[in-house]
Design an enzyme around this catalytic site. Structure first.
Site, PDB file in Angstrom:
ATOM      1  N   VAL A  60       0.812  -1.226   0.000  1.00 44.61           N
ATOM      2  CA  VAL A  60       0.000   0.000   0.000  1.00 44.61           C
ATOM      3  C   VAL A  60       0.844   1.274   0.000  1.00 44.61           C
ATOM      4  CG1 VAL A  60      -2.070  -1.035   1.054  1.00 44.61           C
ATOM      5  CG2 VAL A  60      -0.313   0.001   2.531  1.00 44.61           C
ATOM      6  N   TYR A 152       3.830   5.659  16.104  1.00 45.87           N
ATOM      7  CA  TYR A 152       2.720   4.734  15.842  1.00 45.87           C
ATOM      8  C   TYR A 152       1.401   5.364  16.300  1.00 45.87           C
ATOM      9  CZ  TYR A 152      -0.421   0.735  15.952  1.00 45.87           C
ATOM     10  OH  TYR A 152      -1.502  -0.085  15.739  1.00 45.87           O
ATOM     11  N   THR A 187      -2.039 -11.070  17.436  1.00 47.56           N
ATOM     12  CA  THR A 187      -1.905 -11.379  16.000  1.00 47.56           C
ATOM     13  C   THR A 187      -0.397 -11.402  15.727  1.00 47.56           C
ATOM     14  OG1 THR A 187      -1.875  -9.033  15.463  1.00 47.56           O
ATOM     15  CG2 THR A 187      -4.043 -10.104  15.431  1.00 47.56           C
TER      16      THR A 187
HETATM   17  P1  NDP Z   1      -0.755  -8.263  11.618  1.00 49.81           P
HETATM   18  O1  NDP Z   1       0.705  -7.964  11.681  1.00 49.81           O
HETATM   19  O2  NDP Z   1      -1.211  -9.612  12.061  1.00 49.81           O
HETATM   20  O3  NDP Z   1      -1.283  -8.008  10.138  1.00 49.81           O
HETATM   21  C1  NDP Z   1      -0.930  -6.828   9.465  1.00 49.81           C
HETATM   22  C2  NDP Z   1      -1.292  -6.940   7.992  1.00 49.81           C
HETATM   23  O4  NDP Z   1      -0.887  -5.736   7.340  1.00 49.81           O
HETATM   24  C3  NDP Z   1      -0.605  -8.100   7.308  1.00 49.81           C
HETATM   25  O5  NDP Z   1      -1.531  -8.748   6.462  1.00 49.81           O
HETATM   26  C4  NDP Z   1       0.497  -7.425   6.479  1.00 49.81           C
HETATM   27  O6  NDP Z   1       0.680  -8.177   5.288  1.00 49.81           O
HETATM   28  C5  NDP Z   1      -0.184  -6.081   6.159  1.00 49.81           C
HETATM   29  N1  NDP Z   1       0.773  -5.044   5.787  1.00 49.81           N
HETATM   30  C6  NDP Z   1       1.778  -4.500   6.521  1.00 49.81           C
HETATM   31  N2  NDP Z   1       2.465  -3.614   5.784  1.00 49.81           N
HETATM   32  C7  NDP Z   1       1.883  -3.595   4.555  1.00 49.81           C
HETATM   33  C8  NDP Z   1       2.139  -2.882   3.358  1.00 49.81           C
HETATM   34  N3  NDP Z   1       3.143  -1.997   3.255  1.00 49.81           N
HETATM   35  N4  NDP Z   1       1.346  -3.117   2.289  1.00 49.81           N
HETATM   36  C9  NDP Z   1       0.327  -3.994   2.376  1.00 49.81           C
HETATM   37  N5  NDP Z   1       0.035  -4.702   3.463  1.00 49.81           N
HETATM   38  C10 NDP Z   1       0.807  -4.501   4.551  1.00 49.81           C
HETATM   39  O7  NDP Z   1      -1.440  -7.119  12.476  1.00 49.81           O
HETATM   40  P2  NDP Z   1      -2.966  -6.895  12.928  1.00 49.81           P
HETATM   41  O8  NDP Z   1      -3.888  -7.733  12.157  1.00 49.81           O
HETATM   42  O9  NDP Z   1      -2.986  -6.950  14.383  1.00 49.81           O
HETATM   43  O10 NDP Z   1      -3.134  -5.352  12.526  1.00 49.81           O
HETATM   44  C11 NDP Z   1      -4.016  -4.892  11.526  1.00 49.81           C
HETATM   45  C12 NDP Z   1      -4.256  -3.418  11.734  1.00 49.81           C
HETATM   46  O11 NDP Z   1      -4.821  -3.205  13.009  1.00 49.81           O
HETATM   47  C13 NDP Z   1      -2.998  -2.549  11.698  1.00 49.81           C
HETATM   48  O12 NDP Z   1      -3.327  -1.336  11.060  1.00 49.81           O
HETATM   49  C14 NDP Z   1      -2.672  -2.320  13.169  1.00 49.81           C
HETATM   50  O13 NDP Z   1      -1.963  -1.131  13.371  1.00 49.81           O
HETATM   51  C15 NDP Z   1      -4.073  -2.255  13.753  1.00 49.81           C
HETATM   52  N6  NDP Z   1      -4.186  -2.568  15.176  1.00 49.81           N
HETATM   53  C16 NDP Z   1      -3.649  -3.722  15.709  1.00 49.81           C
HETATM   54  C17 NDP Z   1      -3.798  -3.984  17.068  1.00 49.81           C
HETATM   55  C18 NDP Z   1      -3.203  -5.169  17.741  1.00 49.81           C
HETATM   56  O14 NDP Z   1      -2.975  -5.130  18.970  1.00 49.81           O
HETATM   57  N7  NDP Z   1      -2.958  -6.269  17.031  1.00 49.81           N
HETATM   58  C19 NDP Z   1      -4.576  -3.072  17.927  1.00 49.81           C
HETATM   59  C20 NDP Z   1      -5.040  -1.900  17.257  1.00 49.81           C
HETATM   60  C21 NDP Z   1      -4.878  -1.691  15.940  1.00 49.81           C
HETATM   61  P3  NDP Z   1       2.066  -8.378   4.526  1.00 49.81           P
HETATM   62  O15 NDP Z   1       3.139  -8.424   5.557  1.00 49.81           O
HETATM   63  O16 NDP Z   1       1.858  -9.666   3.785  1.00 49.81           O
HETATM   64  O17 NDP Z   1       2.150  -7.193   3.612  1.00 49.81           O
HETATM   65  C1  8X3 Z   2      -2.015  -1.720  18.848  1.00 47.22           C
HETATM   66  C2  8X3 Z   2      -2.403  -1.589  20.272  1.00 47.22           C
HETATM   67  O1  8X3 Z   2      -1.658  -0.829  22.564  1.00 47.22           O
HETATM   68  O2  8X3 Z   2      -0.048  -2.052  21.198  1.00 47.22           O
HETATM   69  O3  8X3 Z   2      -2.481  -0.657  18.104  1.00 47.22           O
HETATM   70  O4  8X3 Z   2      -0.597   0.214  20.666  1.00 47.22           O
HETATM   71  S1  8X3 Z   2      -1.121  -1.032  21.196  1.00 47.22           S
END
Ligand code: NDP
Ligand code: 8X3
Length: 253
Positions: A60, A152, A187
């Protein structure tokens, strides 16, 4: 929600993959994107009986690639009803004066710029059709500061305000926008944050019942299935094992 087309970024793991599974309902079409194509192809095989799935390897951060991906969608996948702007990451937990500046740049490029590219390229079709829903993944880190959250948290604060401002611009249309703000969810997130250090990542969740990717997918499923006149603006959720701390006070020795 049936017979809708979903475009999910970051569908190779975590929330994005769980969203793909929950929205693979009869009649729905899914465009699944991420950089890694193997997990996307595995998901496509797994969901093939339930949904039409189109997978695309997409970074992206690459504006031209996002434009090409959207323009080259096969006809059945072209009219996107729900965009889940989920791709994102945190890198490191160091204090600001010790951070690797490249990490800050990667977070800005992915969490802010990547989300803007997808939104700007997919939104005109939604406005033209006068229907659609954009789900942006923010975080509790966008509202609540914590040590090492620096850039972040900043990127996720952007995601919240951008989401609210989109709704202002979209007033008068039926296009909905929601910012989902999860707390700690188990995750690949921490493994990415700690650059492959599994032990450090496991410590984040040790002894707690963190949110799961399925919890987030179910929440998003509920949000998009509200009646079409209902817009959930923001939705923050945390595990019962997480809460806020007191203000930190530095005391002279
Ligand atoms: P994961 O690391 O499990 O998944 C992240 C996904 O983002 C992967 O599919 C990865 O795919 C993709 N990704 C990362 N960089 C890129 C890129 N440059 N282009 C396209 N795809 C990309 O994390 P989560 O599922 O936990 O996180 C998903 C979203 O939720 C994020 O935005 C995160 O900040 C947010 N979030 C997560 C929390 C948590 O505690 N887990 C809490 C709050 C928010 P690939 O590496 O194959 O590109
Ligand atoms: C992910 C949640 O608390 O690790 O956005 O920042 S935290």
């Amino acid at each position: 929600m049936k017979g809708k087309t979903f475009f999910i970024t970051g569908a190779s793991a975590g929330f994005g993959a769980a969203c793909a599974s929950i929205f693979a309902e009869t009649g729905n079409r899914l465009v699944l994107t991420a950089r890694r194509s193997d997990p996307l192809l595995a998901l496509q095989r797994e969901l093939a009986e339930k949904a039409e799935v189109h997978v695309m390897s997409l970074d992206v951060r690459d504006r031209q690639a996002v434009a090409r991906a959207v323009e080259s969608l096969p006809a059945p996948f072209r009219d996107i009803d729900v965009l889940i702007n989920n791709a994102g990451l945190a890198l490191g937990l160091e204090p600001a004066h010790k951070v690797d500046l490249d990490d800050w740049e990667t977070m800005v490029d992915t969490n802010i710029k990547g989300l803007m590219y997808c939104t700007r390229l997919i939104l005109p079709g939604m406005v033209e059709r006068n229907r659609g829903h954009i789900i942006n993944l923010g975080s509790v880190a966008g509202s609540w500061p914590y040590p090492g959250g620096n850039a972040y948290g900043g990127t996720k604060a952007f995601v919240e305000q951008f989401s609210l401002n989109l709704r202002c611009d979209l007033l008068g249309t039926r296009v909905r926008v929601t910012c989902i703000q999860p707390g700690m969810a188990e995750t690949e997130f921490s493994k990415v944050r700690f650059k492959g250090d599994d032990k450090k990542a496991a410590q984040v969740y040790s002894g707690t019942e963190a949110l799961t990717a399925e919890d987030i997918a179910e929440t998003i499923h509920w949000v998009v299935n509200r009646p079409e006149h209902v817009n959930i603006n923001t939705l923050e959720l945390m595990s019962v094992d997480q809460a806020w701390g007191p203000f930190a006070i530095h005391r002279k020795k």
